[in-house]
Write a protein that holds these residues in place. Structure first.
Motif, PDB file in Angstrom:
ATOM      1  N   TYR A  82       0.816  -1.211   0.000  1.00  0.00           N
ATOM      2  CA  TYR A  82       0.000   0.000   0.000  1.00  0.00           C
ATOM      3  C   TYR A  82       0.853   1.266   0.000  1.00  0.00           C
ATOM      4  CZ  TYR A  82      -3.054   3.682   1.719  1.00  0.00           C
ATOM      5  OH  TYR A  82      -3.707   4.870   1.884  1.00  0.00           O
ATOM      6  N   GLY A 128       0.970   1.621  -3.689  1.00  0.00           N
ATOM      7  CA  GLY A 128      -0.380   2.176  -3.743  1.00  0.00           C
ATOM      8  C   GLY A 128      -1.428   1.198  -4.230  1.00  0.00           C
ATOM      9  N   ASP A 129      -1.135  -0.105  -4.130  1.00  0.00           N
ATOM     10  CA  ASP A 129      -2.062  -1.140  -4.606  1.00  0.00           C
ATOM     11  C   ASP A 129      -2.994  -1.505  -3.449  1.00  0.00           C
ATOM     12  OD1 ASP A 129      -3.375  -3.172  -5.852  1.00  0.00           O
ATOM     13  OD2 ASP A 129      -1.575  -4.239  -6.521  1.00  0.00           O
ATOM     14  N   VAL A 130      -4.152  -0.839  -3.401  1.00  0.00           N
ATOM     15  CA  VAL A 130      -5.087  -1.055  -2.293  1.00  0.00           C
ATOM     16  C   VAL A 130      -5.719  -2.437  -2.377  1.00  0.00           C
ATOM     17  CG1 VAL A 130      -7.149  -0.160  -1.154  1.00  0.00           C
ATOM     18  CG2 VAL A 130      -5.518   1.420  -2.192  1.00  0.00           C
ATOM     19  N   ARG A 131      -6.028  -2.880  -3.579  1.00  0.00           N
ATOM     20  CA  ARG A 131      -6.694  -4.178  -3.733  1.00  0.00           C
ATOM     21  C   ARG A 131      -5.798  -5.311  -3.234  1.00  0.00           C
ATOM     22  NH1 ARG A 131      -6.378  -8.187  -7.129  1.00  0.00           N
ATOM     23  NH2 ARG A 131      -4.814  -7.067  -8.350  1.00  0.00           N
ATOM     24  N   ARG A 139      -5.359  -5.102   0.596  1.00  0.00           N
ATOM     25  CA  ARG A 139      -6.539  -5.586   1.323  1.00  0.00           C
ATOM     26  C   ARG A 139      -6.597  -7.116   1.318  1.00  0.00           C
ATOM     27  NH1 ARG A 139     -10.040  -2.763  -1.231  1.00  0.00           N
ATOM     28  NH2 ARG A 139     -10.180  -1.002   0.221  1.00  0.00           N
ATOM     29  N   MET A 144      -5.477   2.073   6.655  1.00  0.00           N
ATOM     30  CA  MET A 144      -5.591   2.131   5.199  1.00  0.00           C
ATOM     31  C   MET A 144      -7.017   2.502   4.780  1.00  0.00           C
ATOM     32  SD  MET A 144      -4.867  -0.856   2.371  1.00  0.00           S
ATOM     33  CE  MET A 144      -6.446  -1.620   2.674  1.00  0.00           C
ATOM     34  N   GLU A 145      -8.014   1.917   5.420  1.00  0.00           N
ATOM     35  CA  GLU A 145      -9.393   2.245   5.076  1.00  0.00           C
ATOM     36  C   GLU A 145      -9.716   3.692   5.430  1.00  0.00           C
ATOM     37  OE1 GLU A 145     -11.176   0.437   3.338  1.00  0.00           O
ATOM     38  OE2 GLU A 145     -10.305  -1.555   3.514  1.00  0.00           O
ATOM     39  N   LYS A 166      -7.556   6.207   5.285  1.00  0.00           N
ATOM     40  CA  LYS A 166      -6.958   7.041   4.241  1.00  0.00           C
ATOM     41  C   LYS A 166      -7.755   6.972   2.944  1.00  0.00           C
ATOM     42  CE  LYS A 166      -2.213   6.929   5.956  1.00  0.00           C
ATOM     43  NZ  LYS A 166      -0.800   6.536   5.689  1.00  0.00           N
ATOM     44  N   GLN A 167      -8.419   5.858   2.719  1.00  0.00           N
ATOM     45  CA  GLN A 167      -9.285   5.734   1.548  1.00  0.00           C
ATOM     46  C   GLN A 167     -10.673   6.316   1.802  1.00  0.00           C
ATOM     47  OE1 GLN A 167      -8.277   4.538  -1.470  1.00  0.00           O
ATOM     48  NE2 GLN A 167      -6.238   4.433  -0.530  1.00  0.00           N
ATOM     49  N   GLU A 168     -10.865   6.917   3.001  1.00  0.00           N
ATOM     50  CA  GLU A 168     -12.121   7.552   3.405  1.00  0.00           C
ATOM     51  C   GLU A 168     -13.267   6.558   3.505  1.00  0.00           C
ATOM     52  OE1 GLU A 168     -12.957  10.865   0.932  1.00  0.00           O
ATOM     53  OE2 GLU A 168     -11.177  12.006   1.562  1.00  0.00           O
ATOM     54  N   ASN A 169     -12.936   5.316   3.799  1.00  0.00           N
ATOM     55  CA  ASN A 169     -13.958   4.310   4.106  1.00  0.00           C
ATOM     56  C   ASN A 169     -14.140   4.303   5.628  1.00  0.00           C
ATOM     57  OD1 ASN A 169     -14.038   3.642   1.357  1.00  0.00           O
ATOM     58  ND2 ASN A 169     -12.423   2.111   1.605  1.00  0.00           N
TER      59      ASN A 169
END
Length: 792
Positions: A430, A434-437, A440, A463-464, A466-469
């Motif tokens: 990540y 920058g590979d979020v998939r 995860r 991580m979630e 930063k991804q605004e989840n």
């Protein structure tokens, strides 16, 4: 019901006194443990610390109310730290060794000359050698042992006697030689004090009487005796030869002889770990030392002693403990197989210590050695991958290889997958790629291996966030807090996530920070974001109090000093910010550091340089940026700030030279190098140099294409290797197939038709069997052959 008797001292008249006494007893604070001994390394560290603190205070007093300028910062490190032992060894070790060797040779030659000139009589030489043999035999005090060892000693004595009497007895008869030998042996084993044994006594009885008489006289050297016994019975004597006649364990000077049970050392290590967890370092150190005395081969005690020394910032003693443990400890895998090298746990701990000290090359070598010693040691692979990707700024492929190797070795060893390996791998994917998939997916694999892995839940939640989840991040933090309620890092990350949430509640954020501080009051990592959040709310005084509190509980926490200095810079207090940066560099600089103060001070120098650039003192800013780069050659923030300042001043050549120098510090394909290429191209565009921007872009693209070609070549080679292995495997399988199960090639042949065989076809079948042809003949042909045979 019988009433209890009243006390005679009148204490019954006031019951409140008893309650007060009980409360006072509860309020009694445990007295601090007084240290019994302080290592020499710690004394030297304290002396250097006090000395430099005095120099710093003297520098402040001379400067007056204002803090000293940056140009006088050399006064903080006025003298070089000379290692007298190393200098003495480098200069005079060879001379001393040569002189000692020459002295030994000369003394040996002198002794040989004296022996040749003065030849003693044969009988005196015999007695001397025999007396030496008898002194060696004093260690066996029991009659059984003496009778067991005696035949071997007698053979040596007789051989020495023959050798010594050889020159003098050439002309004598055999009878005289035998009488001389018997008389010499009789003189050896005859006690000079006390009643002498009878002439008809055996040699074992005479030896026993001599040993008893010698022990009564008090001439036995107990230390030498113990040393000889230790050599006789090995490094640790077994309990078989040290048990008494009644089966009881023998003791000497209050110490039990023989090997203690391994559970005793494990018990001491456990209690020492508990003491260290409750910050009682001295008690833990004593328990670890006792565990080493019981079992010198166990590496846990050495690791615990190193942790105790590290708590006191005595890194020199910590290294010595780890090196001693590596030399003495023995490590076995879970299946009982010994490691191919030294203890991997101690090697990995020593590597982490070297990494903290800034010795990255030595740390990498230690991590590699630990991985080679035990390939299934996951911690070594994780530490090696993080060192290469974070400190050496290598590409993600370097870390990916380490993580894949760790997972493969764990599977090969038959162990369960490590959640920490997948967690570190996911964080690298990540942050670096920058590979979020993919990150995860790896986090889910880590949680599948261990559902209660706090590190995996923490990293996934961050991580979630930063991804605004926000909802998924909240689920991660709440799930982890169900089984790990006292984890200050989870509470800190949860509070930071809530503070960045669009519809955040300030009360909830402050409550989470307070919960984290309730768990650990001395956690500067919680106080720093807490102070920044309070500053965002507009309470500057409370923020200053929190920053000051963080610097007091942990003076060596560089992010607190940096955040405080930046806060004062934004508040318009440059003098206070300079003072804070200077104090932070002084507190975070190691004792053996140079002018720049080491790796931890790089951020402080960079922030100080930004301050000086904003104030217009560009010479001081350049000096600060230079110190930041000297402390950390891969500090991309310092390069970016420095180049931006030169761009604003219009020093395009200086900016270009800085970009070229920075590009050399990062490997091709890394994220930092890509960022430097983009900033370099943007700088050329701002300088109205389109040709230069195009050249920079072409260079960056050429590098990308080259890396792509290298990647394709590696993939092609891997495919060819896999194809070759698959073909080889298929060939081996075909060779091992049973021949009975092989398929046969069937062929048809036609002999034509005749009038006599119209109803019956002449078609026949032919097949291959082990290289020979076999056929099926029609019935008409078989009948025809039978009739011909009968007619014959």
């Amino acid at each position: 019901m019988v009433a209890a008797p009243l006390p005679r001292d009148g204490s019954w008249s006031n019951n409140s006194n008893n309650s007060d006494n009980n409360e006072n007893a509860k309020r009694k604070v445990r007295q601090k443990y007084k240290r019994k001994r302080i290592p020499a390394t710690e004394k030297e560290r304290r002396r250097l610390s006090y000395e430099r603190q005095a120099q710093y205070e003297e520098l402040i007093s001379k400067s007056g109310d204002e803090p000293p300028s940056i140009w006088s910062f050399e006064c903080l490190f006025p003298k070089a730290v000379w290692d007298e032992e190393v200098i003495e060894r480098d200069l005079n070790e060879v001379k001393k060794r040569d002189a000692a060797t020459i002295g030994k040779k000369s003394s040996r030659n002198q002794k040989q000359q004296q022996q040749q000139q003065q030849q003693p009589k044969s009988t005196e030489r015999l007695k001397t050698s025999a007396i030496g043999a008898s002194s060696m035999m004093r260690v066996w005090r029991e009659p059984k042992l003496s009778s067991f060892i005696l035949p071997y000693v007698m053979e040596d004595v007789v051989e020495n006697t023959k050798a010594f009497l050889g020159d003098k007895t050439r002309d004598s008869t055999k009878e005289e030689t035998a009488e001389a030998e018997a008389q010499a042996v009789a003189d050896i084993f005859t006690p000079t004090v006390g009643p002498k044994p009878s002439p008809n006594a055996t040699l074992s009885e005479r030896l026993g009487a001599a040993v008893i008489e010698t022990n009564k006289s008090g001439k036995v050297d107990l230390e030498l005796t113990r040393m000889v016994e230790d050599r006789m019975y090995g490094y640790r004597r077994g309990t078989t030869s040290l048990m008494g006649a009644d089966g009881s364990v023998q003791f000497r000077e209050g110490v039990r002889l023989g090997n203690p049970l391994p559970v005793n050392a494990a018990r001491l290590n456990y209690h020492a770990k508990m003491e260290l967890r409750h910050h009682r370092t001295e008690e833990a150190q004593e328990l670890y030392e006792e565990a080493i005395r019981i079992d010198p081969r166990n590496g846990r005690a050495y690791l615990g002693l190193a942790k105790c020394a590290e708590r006191r910032r005595d890194y020199k003693l910590a290294k010595e403990c780890l090196k001693t443990g590596i030399a003495n400890s023995v490590s076995l895998a879970e299946d009982g197989t010994p490691d191919s090298g030294a203890n991997p746990f101690l090697l990995q701990a020593l590597g982490c210590l070297e990494e903290k000290a800034g010795h990255l090359t030595q740390a990498e070598a230690l991590f590699i050695e630990a991985a080679r010693s035990r390939p299934s040691h996951a911690a070594s692979w994780v530490a090696l991958a993080q060192l290469r990707t974070e400190k050496f700024r290598q590409s993600a492929m370097a870390g990916r290889v380490c993580y894949q190797t760790a997972a493969r070795e764990l599977e090969k060893a038959g162990k369960k997958p490590s959640s920490h390996v997948f967690t570190a791998w996911a964080a690298m994917e990540y942050k670096k790629e920058g590979d979020v998939r993919k990150a995860r997916k790896l986090f889910h694999m880590a949680l599948k291996a261990d559902k209660r892995c706090s590190a995996a839940w923490l990293q996934l939640g961050c991580m979630e966030a930063k991804q605004e989840n926000w909802a998924q991040a909240e689920i991660c933090f709440e799930t982890c807090l169900k089984f790990d309620k006292r984890n200050s890092r989870i509470l800190q990350a949860y509070a930071i996530m809530e503070s960045k949430r669009p519809e955040s509640n300030s009360r909830k954020v402050i409550e989470l920070f307070e919960r984290a501080l309730k768990v650990n009051k001395r956690d500067a990592g919680v106080l720093q974001p807490y102070a920044l959040y309070v500053a965002e709310l507009g309470d500057a005084e409370s923020a200053r109090d929190l920053f000051e509190r963080g610097t007091k509980v942990n003076k060596r926490h560089a992010p607190v000093w940096q955040a405080w200095g930046v806060f004062e810079t934004r508040q318009g207090n440059p003098e206070a910010a300079r003072n804070i940066f200077q104090q932070g560099i002084w507190a975070c600089a190691p004792l053996g550091g140079g002018q720049s103060g080491g790796y931890k001070c790089a951020r402080l120098w960079q922030a100080w340089g930004v301050l000086e650039a904003q104030e217009g003192d560009y010479a001081a800013a350049r000096r600060c940026f230079n110190r930041a780069v000297d402390a950390d050659k891969r500090n991309i923030a310092a390069y970016r700030a420095w180049t931006m300042m030169e761009e604003e001043l219009g020093n395009w050549e200086d900016a270009r030279s800085l970009f070229e120098w920075a590009l050399q510090q990062f490997e091709p394909g890394t994220t930092e190098r890509k960022q430097m290429w983009q900033a370099y191209e943007l700088m050329e565009q701002n300088a109205n140099n389109p040709s230069g921007a195009t050249a920079v872009y072409q260079r960056s693209m050429r590098e990308v294409f080259k890396l792509q070609d290298i990647k394709e070549e590696k993939e092609k080679e891997a495919e060819e290797e896999s194809l070759a292995e698959s073909l080889k495997t298929v060939a081996e399988v075909e060779e091992k197939v049973d021949e009975k199960k092989k398929e046969y090639d069937v062929m048809q042949w036609d002999q034509g038709s005749s009038s006599s065989l119209k109803a019956e076809s002449m078609e026949s079948e032919v097949w291959m069997n082990k290289g020979s042809i076999e056929g099926k003949v029609p019935n008409a042909e078989m009948k025809k052959q039978r009739t011909q045979t009968q007619e014959r």
